[in-house]
Design a protein around this motif. Structure first.
Motif, mmCIF file in Angstrom:
data_model
loop_
_atom_site.group_PDB
_atom_site.id
_atom_site.type_symbol
_atom_site.label_atom_id
_atom_site.label_comp_id
_atom_site.label_asym_id
_atom_site.label_seq_id
_atom_site.Cartn_x
_atom_site.Cartn_y
_atom_site.Cartn_z
ATOM 1 N N ALA A 224 0.917 -1.323 0.039
ATOM 2 C CA ALA A 224 0.066 -0.023 -0.100
ATOM 3 C C ALA A 224 0.759 1.341 0.207
ATOM 4 N N ALA A 225 1.857 1.127 1.034
ATOM 5 C CA ALA A 225 3.025 2.519 0.819
ATOM 6 C C ALA A 225 3.597 2.588 -0.333
ATOM 7 N N GLN A 226 3.951 1.678 -1.110
ATOM 8 C CA GLN A 226 4.564 1.941 -2.439
ATOM 9 C C GLN A 226 3.622 2.168 -3.451
ATOM 10 N N GLN A 227 2.500 1.579 -3.382
ATOM 11 C CA GLN A 227 1.246 2.310 -4.306
ATOM 12 C C GLN A 227 1.005 3.538 -4.078
ATOM 13 N N LYS A 228 1.202 4.084 -3.014
ATOM 14 C CA LYS A 228 0.552 5.540 -2.788
ATOM 15 C C LYS A 228 1.892 6.197 -3.173
ATOM 16 N N ILE A 229 3.104 6.148 -2.823
ATOM 17 C CA ILE A 229 4.339 6.629 -3.326
ATOM 18 C C ILE A 229 4.462 6.888 -4.798
ATOM 19 N N SER A 230 4.202 5.507 -5.525
ATOM 20 C CA SER A 230 4.082 5.758 -6.886
ATOM 21 C C SER A 230 3.092 6.699 -7.361
ATOM 22 N N ALA A 231 1.824 6.597 -6.901
ATOM 23 C CA ALA A 231 0.790 7.571 -7.376
ATOM 24 C C ALA A 231 1.065 9.151 -7.198
ATOM 25 N N HIS A 232 1.591 9.434 -6.108
ATOM 26 C CA HIS A 232 1.948 10.680 -5.695
ATOM 27 C C HIS A 232 3.057 11.062 -6.620
ATOM 28 N N GLN A 233 4.176 10.357 -6.732
ATOM 29 C CA GLN A 233 5.238 10.570 -7.480
ATOM 30 C C GLN A 233 4.754 10.986 -9.042
ATOM 31 N N ALA A 264 8.347 13.393 -0.923
ATOM 32 C CA ALA A 264 9.001 14.886 -0.613
ATOM 33 C C ALA A 264 9.932 15.045 -1.768
ATOM 34 N N LEU A 265 10.801 14.219 -2.047
ATOM 35 C CA LEU A 265 11.802 14.340 -3.123
ATOM 36 C C LEU A 265 11.074 14.906 -4.452
ATOM 37 N N ALA A 266 10.104 14.020 -4.797
ATOM 38 C CA ALA A 266 9.520 14.413 -6.125
ATOM 39 C C ALA A 266 8.812 15.849 -5.864
ATOM 40 N N HIS A 291 12.030 11.770 8.573
ATOM 41 C CA HIS A 291 12.754 10.552 8.272
ATOM 42 C C HIS A 291 14.038 11.000 7.343
ATOM 43 N N TRP A 292 15.051 10.592 8.079
ATOM 44 C CA TRP A 292 16.474 10.972 7.427
ATOM 45 C C TRP A 292 16.372 10.006 6.160
ATOM 46 N N ASP A 293 17.043 10.806 4.947
ATOM 47 C CA ASP A 293 17.257 10.101 3.572
ATOM 48 C C ASP A 293 18.087 10.860 2.638
ATOM 49 N N SER A 294 19.076 10.121 2.530
ATOM 50 C CA SER A 294 20.326 10.522 1.831
ATOM 51 C C SER A 294 20.056 11.353 0.760
ATOM 52 N N ASP A 295 19.152 10.805 -0.288
ATOM 53 C CA ASP A 295 18.773 11.142 -1.668
ATOM 54 C C ASP A 295 18.199 12.519 -1.293
#
Length: 406
Positions: A224-233, A264-266, A291-295
């Motif tokens: 579900a999280a991956q689907q939401k990320i892909s959709a928002h991106q 957030a990156l997108a 949430h820390w993220d290097s990218d």
């Protein structure tokens, strides 16, 4: 014990009848002028029982004779039904074994016998689909449509699933729309629609379906999280043509999703495309605080606000928590270089390279060294960056390197 009791009872009755017949002196006189027949009562009773048995047998024989055609028809129907059931069982087993040609053959035999016709038509359609025989598949589905007019749900579900496997998502969505018109969508139908909407890239509808499945606890949280990320991106990328639409969409995203590093990156990249650096920096800062993220921190160096020194200060505070993060050190080096803090910039970039060799970091250091008149050392870092660029690298580094080369 019960059998022994009956045997004893029959023997006792036989003995009683024998004793009664032995002491019975009665007789029967039959007169039919001019004839006169005299019989003992025992013989008369015996003959009467024999005549009754013979008559009963004759009547039973006549009834069976008259009903013989019906018995034959019933026997043949049962035999055909047994063969059809056996063919259906063989077809199911062959399908699950992956022997689709035999599965279609057995299902067709059962279908001709009209044994569970809807189930066998759908089984034959699935087998034909696996054989890439789409014309035969559609023929079986047409038969299933005619057979199951009162219950179209199984045919519509099967047809949608097969069309999705064929990547004909528009027709699959049409089948699911018909299914929705006949009955309330079940979990399997929702999952199929989610797959179809994902293939059709209808991202708004994907988000709606994911929310429905989450409410019914019918989807894996990671999926579900991956689907939401892909959709928002994808939606954020589409909104890059209009700043107002981008702002409106970003406001509609749930707060919990806004801090997701990929979303957030997108979003930050989308706002940077409109040179909305302040908004992009706020998005990145909120994401990194959560949430820390290097990218994401790599992009922080691209978002230059009104007070770059404040950005440097915030990044140095993060460095206390993540002292070994090469991306953060690279970002600090780039920010210091933009403020012409050459010494700090060089130390941060060199510290980043000591943790993780990176083409973008080498290029940033090469540019810095050129500006302070150390061309020989700059050339060395240019060569190092070219060596790294010839190796497989991550997507974020590729984009960052491309920006430097421009």
């Amino acid at each position: 014990m019960k059998t022994l009791f009956w045997i004893l009872a029959i023997l006792a009755a036989a003995v009683a009848l024998m004793l009664a017949a032995k002491h019975n002196a009665g007789y029967v006189l039959l007169v039919y002028s001019p004839y006169r027949i005299e019989l003992s009562l025992n013989l008369f009773v015996t003959l009467l029982l024999a005549v009754f048995a013979a008559g009963y047998g004759a009547v039973r024989l006549a009834v069976h004779t008259l009903n013989l055609p019906a018995y034959v028809r019933t026997f043949r129907q049962e035999r055909r039904r047994d063969k059809a059931r056996e063919a259906m069982d063989d077809g199911l087993l062959a399908f699950y074994e992956g022997r689709y040609a035999k599965a279609e053959k057995f299902a067709a035999i059962a279908l001709e016998s009209q044994e569970a016709p809807l189930a066998n038509a759908l089984l034959a359609a699935r087998a034909a689909h696996e054989l890439k025989a789409y014309d035969r598949r559609d023929s079986y589905l047409a038969q299933a449509e005619g057979i199951g007019r009162e219950r179209p749900e199984p045919r519509l579900m099967t047809q949608a699933e097969l069309l999705l496997d064929q990547r004909d998502f528009q027709q699959a969505l049409q089948c699911l729309k018909e299914l929705q018109a006949t009955t309330r969508k079940n979990l399997a139908a929702l999952r199929l629609e989610l797959k179809a909407q994902t293939q059709a890239k209808n991202w708004d509808q994907v988000l709606v379906l994911v929310a429905q499945l989450e409410r019914r606890d019918a989807i894996d949280p990671v999926q579900a999280a991956q689907q939401k990320i892909s959709a928002h991106q994808a939606n954020l990328k589409r909104k890059q043509q209009d700043l107002a639409s981008l702002r409106e969409y970003w406001q509609k995203i749930p707060a919990a999703d806004k801090t997701n590093s990929k979303i957030a990156l997108a979003a930050a990249q989308a706002f940077l495309a409109f040179r909305e650096c302040q908004t992009a920096m706020e998005i990145i800062t909120a994401s990194l605080e959560s949430h820390w993220d290097s990218d994401v921190v790599r992009l922080y160096g691209e978002c230059l606000g009104k007070d770059v020194l404040k950005q440097v200060e915030r990044a140095e505070n993060w460095l206390k928590q993540h002292p070994q993060d090469a991306a953060l050190l690279q970002t600090l080096g780039r920010l210091c270089a933009k403020q012409e803090l050459w010494g700090k910039a060089q130390s941060y970039l060199e510290a980043s390279l000591s943790i993780e060799p990176n083409a973008g970091t080498h290029l940033a250091l090469a540019h810095l060294l050129e500006k302070i008149g150390r061309a020989d050392e700059a050339g060395k870092h240019y060569r190092e960056s070219m060596v790294i660029l010839q190796q497989p690298t991550d997507l974020a580094t590729t984009f960052l390197t491309a920006d430097y080369r421009k």
